[in-house]
Design a protein around this motif. Structure first.
Motif, PDB file in Angstrom:
ATOM      1  N   LYS A  72       0.828  -1.207   0.000  1.00 17.93           N
ATOM      2  CA  LYS A  72       0.000   0.000   0.000  1.00 17.93           C
ATOM      3  C   LYS A  72       0.866   1.262   0.000  1.00 17.93           C
ATOM      4  N   ALA A  73       2.055   1.157   0.587  1.00 12.98           N
ATOM      5  CA  ALA A  73       2.976   2.286   0.624  1.00 12.98           C
ATOM      6  C   ALA A  73       3.751   2.433  -0.688  1.00 12.98           C
ATOM      7  N   GLY A  74       3.485   1.543  -1.648  1.00 11.31           N
ATOM      8  CA  GLY A  74       4.075   1.672  -2.971  1.00 11.31           C
ATOM      9  C   GLY A  74       5.365   0.920  -3.195  1.00 11.31           C
ATOM     10  N   VAL A  75       5.684  -0.021  -2.301  1.00 13.35           N
ATOM     11  CA  VAL A  75       6.920  -0.793  -2.433  1.00 13.35           C
ATOM     12  C   VAL A  75       6.574  -2.279  -2.478  1.00 13.35           C
ATOM     13  N   GLN A  76       7.137  -2.984  -3.423  1.00 20.34           N
ATOM     14  CA  GLN A  76       6.908  -4.416  -3.552  1.00 20.34           C
ATOM     15  C   GLN A  76       7.956  -5.194  -2.751  1.00 20.34           C
ATOM     16  N   PRO A  77       7.597  -6.351  -2.219  1.00 25.74           N
ATOM     17  CA  PRO A  77       8.574  -7.153  -1.455  1.00 25.74           C
ATOM     18  C   PRO A  77       9.856  -7.445  -2.230  1.00 25.74           C
ATOM     19  N   GLU A  78       9.746  -7.586  -3.539  1.00 28.32           N
ATOM     20  CA  GLU A  78      10.929  -7.888  -4.358  1.00 28.32           C
ATOM     21  C   GLU A  78      11.929  -6.733  -4.381  1.00 28.32           C
ATOM     22  N   GLN A  79      11.487  -5.550  -3.997  1.00 30.50           N
ATOM     23  CA  GLN A  79      12.364  -4.374  -4.014  1.00 30.50           C
ATOM     24  C   GLN A  79      13.217  -4.236  -2.755  1.00 30.50           C
ATOM     25  N   ILE A  80      12.926  -5.027  -1.732  1.00 28.39           N
ATOM     26  CA  ILE A  80      13.698  -4.965  -0.489  1.00 28.39           C
ATOM     27  C   ILE A  80      15.027  -5.680  -0.698  1.00 28.39           C
ATOM     28  N   ASP A  81      16.128  -4.986  -0.408  1.00 24.07           N
ATOM     29  CA  ASP A  81      17.446  -5.607  -0.599  1.00 24.07           C
ATOM     30  C   ASP A  81      18.122  -6.004   0.712  1.00 24.07           C
ATOM     31  N   THR A  82      17.695  -5.394   1.831  1.00 21.50           N
ATOM     32  CA  THR A  82      18.331  -5.657   3.125  1.00 21.50           C
ATOM     33  C   THR A  82      17.266  -5.753   4.203  1.00 21.50           C
ATOM     34  N   ILE A  83      17.333  -6.812   5.007  1.00 16.09           N
ATOM     35  CA  ILE A  83      16.426  -6.951   6.149  1.00 16.09           C
ATOM     36  C   ILE A  83      17.272  -7.070   7.408  1.00 16.09           C
ATOM     37  N   LEU A  84      17.099  -6.128   8.318  1.00 22.33           N
ATOM     38  CA  LEU A  84      17.822  -6.106   9.584  1.00 22.33           C
ATOM     39  C   LEU A  84      16.861  -6.546  10.686  1.00 22.33           C
ATOM     40  N   ILE A  85      17.066  -7.729  11.218  1.00 27.36           N
ATOM     41  CA  ILE A  85      16.195  -8.272  12.258  1.00 27.36           C
ATOM     42  C   ILE A  85      16.783  -7.932  13.620  1.00 27.36           C
ATOM     43  N   THR A  86      15.998  -7.287  14.476  1.00 25.47           N
ATOM     44  CA  THR A  86      16.512  -6.894  15.784  1.00 25.47           C
ATOM     45  C   THR A  86      16.741  -8.105  16.691  1.00 25.47           C
ATOM     46  N   HIS A  87      15.880  -9.111  16.558  1.00 21.98           N
ATOM     47  CA  HIS A  87      16.061 -10.336  17.343  1.00 21.98           C
ATOM     48  C   HIS A  87      15.130 -11.405  16.798  1.00 21.98           C
ATOM     49  N   ALA A  88      15.325 -12.633  17.277  1.00 23.91           N
ATOM     50  CA  ALA A  88      14.692 -13.785  16.642  1.00 23.91           C
ATOM     51  C   ALA A  88      13.317 -14.144  17.186  1.00 23.91           C
ATOM     52  N   HIS A  89      12.661 -13.268  17.903  1.00 26.72           N
ATOM     53  CA  HIS A  89      11.296 -13.563  18.331  1.00 26.72           C
ATOM     54  C   HIS A  89      10.351 -13.498  17.127  1.00 26.72           C
ATOM     55  N   PRO A  90       9.299 -14.316  17.133  1.00 24.62           N
ATOM     56  CA  PRO A  90       8.449 -14.454  15.936  1.00 24.62           C
ATOM     57  C   PRO A  90       7.790 -13.175  15.447  1.00 24.62           C
ATOM     58  N   ASP A  91       7.483 -12.242  16.348  1.00 25.08           N
ATOM     59  CA  ASP A  91       6.802 -11.021  15.905  1.00 25.08           C
ATOM     60  C   ASP A  91       7.731 -10.077  15.144  1.00 25.08           C
ATOM     61  N   HIS A  92       9.007 -10.416  15.088  1.00 26.75           N
ATOM     62  CA  HIS A  92       9.972  -9.622  14.330  1.00 26.75           C
ATOM     63  C   HIS A  92      10.558 -10.403  13.158  1.00 26.75           C
ATOM     64  N   LEU A  93      10.556 -11.728  13.270  1.00 27.20           N
ATOM     65  CA  LEU A  93      11.253 -12.584  12.300  1.00 27.20           C
ATOM     66  C   LEU A  93      10.336 -13.381  11.388  1.00 27.20           C
ATOM     67  N   CYS A  94       9.222 -13.888  11.909  1.00 27.93           N
ATOM     68  CA  CYS A  94       8.378 -14.805  11.120  1.00 27.93           C
ATOM     69  C   CYS A  94       7.973 -14.220   9.767  1.00 27.93           C
ATOM     70  N   GLY A  95       7.819 -12.901   9.712  1.00 28.04           N
ATOM     71  CA  GLY A  95       7.308 -12.267   8.504  1.00 28.04           C
ATOM     72  C   GLY A  95       8.214 -12.320   7.294  1.00 28.04           C
ATOM     73  N   ILE A  96       9.444 -12.807   7.445  1.00 27.01           N
ATOM     74  CA  ILE A  96      10.316 -12.922   6.269  1.00 27.01           C
ATOM     75  C   ILE A  96       9.922 -14.096   5.385  1.00 27.01           C
ATOM     76  N   THR A  97       9.132 -15.025   5.948  1.00 23.83           N
ATOM     77  CA  THR A  97       8.776 -16.259   5.249  1.00 23.83           C
ATOM     78  C   THR A  97       7.277 -16.512   5.375  1.00 23.83           C
ATOM     79  N   LEU A  98       6.669 -17.014   4.316  1.00 25.95           N
ATOM     80  CA  LEU A  98       5.251 -17.368   4.350  1.00 25.95           C
ATOM     81  C   LEU A  98       5.060 -18.693   3.629  1.00 25.95           C
ATOM     82  N   ASP A  99       4.487 -19.657   4.352  1.00 26.23           N
ATOM     83  CA  ASP A  99       4.248 -20.999   3.788  1.00 26.23           C
ATOM     84  C   ASP A  99       5.515 -21.601   3.196  1.00 26.23           C
TER      85      ASP A  99
END
Length: 318
Positions: free
Chosen positions: A121-148
């Protein structure tokens, strides 16, 4: 006149009903918020909300904590838990599309998992993301990198502290974990797996972390490798992706010694919170805080020697 009265009432009622039925059903605005920080374009991405138990707040009396919640008009859910927002942050430099944290996907139920749709909705597609910085490995911060089982961000490198990668993928640690934490190990493995297989996971150390325009700030305490990321917006403007240094805004800013029960090292987390609050205050950094009320963007101020959250002001973007 007596005959006209019921007719007029009927007409007025009919007109009111027609007007109400003709109004379109309106929902809340889209879950993103834009903020300029120097030459950075920061977009807060709403993942959803969930109630946090009052009993998970330690180091302060329940009476005082409840007083602060009431004075700050903090909403509660149907279980009288503290309604807490979950957010991630897109930080666009002139050459990078950086995502700080990625939300929950399906890990924590239907009230969460909305980062990808709000990114679009903000005008950016997931394919355009080049860097993901995860603050820590809890699911509410990490799970969203992967779906199914598939990468949501197929062109991104995922950065996560080696301490968290090692701890949360360890079968030995999983076997020793409490029932609260045990499910998180599989969630972590599942989220990381496709990026590991594609060679797109960077398990960094303090010495090895290298991302252009980004300074790593070790904020260990909430987890073994909890990390915050300071992005340079030039001309003295910087944006700090804070992660989970704060969970209960109304309490932990004025009372940073109050801790969160799931912290791995509560004393370490308290020390980190006090230090990062002071640094952010002194340097006037912009902050993106995952669990502060959306958009969770603002500054840290001081009043009567205690810290306070100063939320950003809505401004049109040019």
């Amino acid at each position: 006149m007596k005959l006209l009265k019921p007719i007029l009432i009927a007409l007025l009622f009919s007109a009111g009903t027609t007007y109400a039925e003709s109004q379109p059903k309106r929902q809340q605005v889209d879950g993103y918020f834009l903020q300029s920080v120097g030459n950075l374009k920061v977009t807060a991405l709403f993942d959803g909300e969930l109630g946090l138990p009052r009993s998970d707040l330690l180091g302060i009396s329940s009476k005082k904590a409840n007083q602060l919640f009431e004075e700050n008009f903090v909403p509660v859910d149907e279980h009288n838990q503290i309604v807490t927002d979950f957010s991630a942050y897109l930080v666009q430099t002139p050459t990078q599309n950086i995502l700080i944290d990625a939300g929950t996907a399906k890990c924590f139920g239907p009230s969460l998992g909305h980062v990808p749709e709000n990114l679009k909705k903000a005008g950016v597609q997931p394919e355009q993301i080049d860097t993901i910085l995860i603050t820590h490995a809890h699911p509410d911060h990490l799970c969203g990198i992967t779906l199914d089982g598939k990468m949501v961000y197929p062109n991104a490198k995922v950065y996560l502290a080696k301490e968290d990668v090692d701890y949360w993928t360890s079968a030995k640690n999983e076997a020793k974990a409490t029932n609260f934490f045990k499910p998180l190990f599989k969630m972590t493995r599942d989220a990381l797996k496709p990026y590991q297989q594609a060679g797109r996971l960077v398990a960094f150390t303090t010495a090895s972390f290298k991302v252009p325009n980004v300074e790593l700030i070790s904020t260990h305490g909430h987890t073994e490798g909890h990390s915050s990321y300071l992005v340079d917006g030039q001309n003295g403007q910087k944006f700090l992706g804070l992660g989970d240094v704060v969970h209960y805004t109304a309490v932990q800013f004025p009372y940073p010694e109050a801790s969160y029960k799931p912290d791995t090292n509560s004393q370490g987390a308290i020390a980190v919170r006090k230090n990062i609050f002071e640094q952010a205050y002194l340097h006037q950094w912009w902050i993106g805080a995952a669990h502060v009320a959306f958009p969770g963007i603002g500054h840290i101020g001081k009043k009567n020697q205690t810290y306070q959250w100063i939320a950003t002001q809505y401004r049109p973007q040019k």
